[in-house]
Design a protein around this motif. Structure first.
Motif, PDB file in Angstrom:
ATOM      1  N   ARG A  77      -2.520  -0.296 -16.848  1.00 36.70           N
ATOM      2  CA  ARG A  77      -2.270  -0.657 -15.454  1.00 36.70           C
ATOM      3  C   ARG A  77      -1.010  -1.503 -15.266  1.00 36.70           C
ATOM      4  NH1 ARG A  77      -6.559  -3.635 -11.489  1.00 36.70           N
ATOM      5  NH2 ARG A  77      -6.422  -5.194 -13.158  1.00 36.70           N
ATOM      6  N   MET A  80       2.026   0.728 -15.752  1.00 38.67           N
ATOM      7  CA  MET A  80       2.286   1.610 -14.610  1.00 38.67           C
ATOM      8  C   MET A  80       2.830   0.830 -13.417  1.00 38.67           C
ATOM      9  SD  MET A  80       1.711   4.709 -15.479  1.00 38.67           S
ATOM     10  CE  MET A  80       2.387   4.255 -17.080  1.00 38.67           C
ATOM     11  N   ARG A  81       2.339  -0.393 -13.238  1.00 41.33           N
ATOM     12  CA  ARG A  81       2.841  -1.218 -12.130  1.00 41.33           C
ATOM     13  C   ARG A  81       4.294  -1.616 -12.369  1.00 41.33           C
ATOM     14  NH1 ARG A  81      -2.086  -5.362 -10.355  1.00 41.33           N
ATOM     15  NH2 ARG A  81      -3.386  -3.751  -9.381  1.00 41.33           N
ATOM     16  N   LEU A  83       6.452   0.192 -13.988  1.00 42.65           N
ATOM     17  CA  LEU A  83       7.270   1.398 -13.832  1.00 42.65           C
ATOM     18  C   LEU A  83       7.339   1.887 -12.390  1.00 42.65           C
ATOM     19  CD1 LEU A  83       6.108   3.430 -16.980  1.00 42.65           C
ATOM     20  CD2 LEU A  83       8.312   2.280 -16.659  1.00 42.65           C
ATOM     21  N   MET A  84       6.223   1.775 -11.649  1.00 44.03           N
ATOM     22  CA  MET A  84       6.131   2.396 -10.323  1.00 44.03           C
ATOM     23  C   MET A  84       5.904   1.407  -9.193  1.00 44.03           C
ATOM     24  SD  MET A  84       3.810   5.728 -11.275  1.00 44.03           S
ATOM     25  CE  MET A  84       4.242   6.792 -12.667  1.00 44.03           C
ATOM     26  N   SER A  88       1.614   1.054  -6.242  1.00 44.69           N
ATOM     27  CA  SER A  88       1.736   2.501  -6.397  1.00 44.69           C
ATOM     28  C   SER A  88       0.380   3.156  -6.603  1.00 44.69           C
ATOM     29  CB  SER A  88       2.646   2.824  -7.602  1.00 44.69           C
ATOM     30  OG  SER A  88       2.613   4.202  -7.884  1.00 44.69           O
ATOM     31  N   GLY A  91       0.549   5.208  -9.763  1.00 44.73           N
ATOM     32  CA  GLY A  91       0.453   4.359 -10.943  1.00 44.73           C
ATOM     33  C   GLY A  91      -0.985   4.012 -11.286  1.00 44.73           C
ATOM     34  N   ASN A  92      -1.787   3.650 -10.266  1.00 47.49           N
ATOM     35  CA  ASN A  92      -3.195   3.330 -10.502  1.00 47.49           C
ATOM     36  C   ASN A  92      -3.964   4.550 -10.994  1.00 47.49           C
ATOM     37  OD1 ASN A  92      -2.922   0.659  -9.744  1.00 47.49           O
ATOM     38  ND2 ASN A  92      -3.451   1.032  -7.614  1.00 47.49           N
ATOM     39  N   THR A  94      -2.701   7.167 -12.565  1.00 45.44           N
ATOM     40  CA  THR A  94      -2.239   7.506 -13.916  1.00 45.44           C
ATOM     41  C   THR A  94      -2.849   6.579 -14.958  1.00 45.44           C
ATOM     42  OG1 THR A  94      -0.140   8.306 -13.012  1.00 45.44           O
ATOM     43  CG2 THR A  94      -0.209   7.836 -15.370  1.00 45.44           C
ATOM     44  N   ALA A  95      -2.938   5.292 -14.643  1.00 47.91           N
ATOM     45  CA  ALA A  95      -3.541   4.340 -15.580  1.00 47.91           C
ATOM     46  C   ALA A  95      -4.998   4.682 -15.851  1.00 47.91           C
ATOM     47  CB  ALA A  95      -3.423   2.919 -15.031  1.00 47.91           C
ATOM     48  N   TYR A 166      -8.757   4.799  -9.247  1.00 51.23           N
ATOM     49  CA  TYR A 166      -7.890   4.718  -8.079  1.00 51.23           C
ATOM     50  C   TYR A 166      -8.683   4.375  -6.819  1.00 51.23           C
ATOM     51  CZ  TYR A 166      -5.294   6.365  -4.019  1.00 51.23           C
ATOM     52  OH  TYR A 166      -4.707   6.455  -2.788  1.00 51.23           O
TER      53      TYR A 166
END
Length: 296
Positions: A77, A80-81, A83-84, A88, A91-92, A94-95, A166
């Motif tokens: 998480r 991803m935060r 990166l995005m 996002s 991002g959530n 994807t994590a 998510y």
């Protein structure tokens, strides 16, 4: 303690788990039954204890699966935060998807053993316990036997785990922003900040569970069929690509086959997911590692 809670919850819904597996796999002995008649048929043919077939493998799997999934999520998480961006949605998602994939990959052999043990009908046993199943499967096809249906499982865990985390995070933010008086309590030990109450988190977990289960269920049906390849002649024609299995199921049984046992899955999944997420959040607060969801 979260693992013990998970084991207790799993055992509580074990009868529903076995019925779901029998319905998803379209077991030849029970294929003509609906949910209630299937329950009565299993009870009459095999007895009440038969509803706990495969539960031992499920219990063993609970310990590493939950720990790996949530640990991986907490690692993915922030990445991803970074990166995005902190807000996002992708991002959530994807994590969560990445965490689910890591967890299911690590524990997949126990998942397939559990499915095969639960599928067995009285008088037609192929396996006699977890170790016996692992040994016989290895002799069937080496290590590859432990990963039959793995591609379908990953394809299912991506929408399931991704949408589960998510929508859990999204529902928490919605409650904090729009219903703070009804769903929050003040934590004086942390500077008087607002935190969601236990029942609010339970609702968030249940809602995320319903959405995630619905999104991933058709692929879950496909993976159940593939996990039984080599165990019963009725499933040998599923020894092909995942999408071809979907085509076969559709042509043989129609679209409704992809949702056999879905209502049953709601009954078992809602408390399971709700309790899981609530315990997860509770212990994050207890250990003072919870991140307060944004309210704007």
């Amino acid at each position: 303690m979260t693992r013990l809670a998970g084991m207790m919850a799993k055992s509580a819904v074990a009868p529903l788990d076995r019925l779901k597996i029998l319905m998803q796999s379209n077991c030849p002995h029970y294929s003509r039954f609906n949910l209630w008649s299937c329950y009565r048929a299993v009870l009459n043919k095999e007895g009440f204890l038969s509803f706990y077939k495969g539960n031992g493998a499920a219990m063993i799997r609970v310990f590493p699966y939950a720990a790996i999934q949530y640990t991986a999520y907490e690692l993915f998480r922030p990445l991803m935060r970074a990166l995005m961006g902190p807000h996002s949605h992708i991002g959530n998602f994807t994590a969560g998807a990445a965490a689910g994939t890591v967890a299911v990959t690590s524990t997949y052999p126990l998942d397939i053993v559990r499915t095969r043990l639960a599928f067995q009908v009285k008088g037609e046993h192929v396996y006699y316990g977890i170790m016996n199943a692992l040994q016989k499967m290895f002799h069937e096809n080496g290590w590859r036997a432990y990963y039959k249906g793995y591609a379908a499982t990953v394809a299912g865990i991506l929408p399931y785990s991704g949408s589960s985390f998510y929508f859990f995070d999204l529902s928490k933010r919605i409650m904090l922003k729009y219903f703070p008086k009804q769903t929050t309590t003040v934590n004086e030990e942390k500077g008087g900040r607002l935190e969601l109450s236990i029942w609010a988190k339970l609702i968030c977990g249940c809602l995320s569970g319903v959405i995630a289960q619905t999104a991933a269920y058709p692929v879950d049906v496909i993976r159940r069929r593939m996990q039984l390849i080599g165990m019963h002649p009725a499933y040998d024609h599923y020894n092909t690509a995942m999408w071809r299995v979907g085509v076969i199921v559709y042509h043989e049984e129609g679209m409704s086959a992809f949702y056999r046992g879905l209502s049953l899955n709601y009954v078992r999944a809602i408390p399971m997911v709700g309790i899981s997420f609530t315990a997860f959040e509770f212990f994050k607060q207890l250990l003072r590692i919870e991140e307060h969801a944004p309210t704007s």
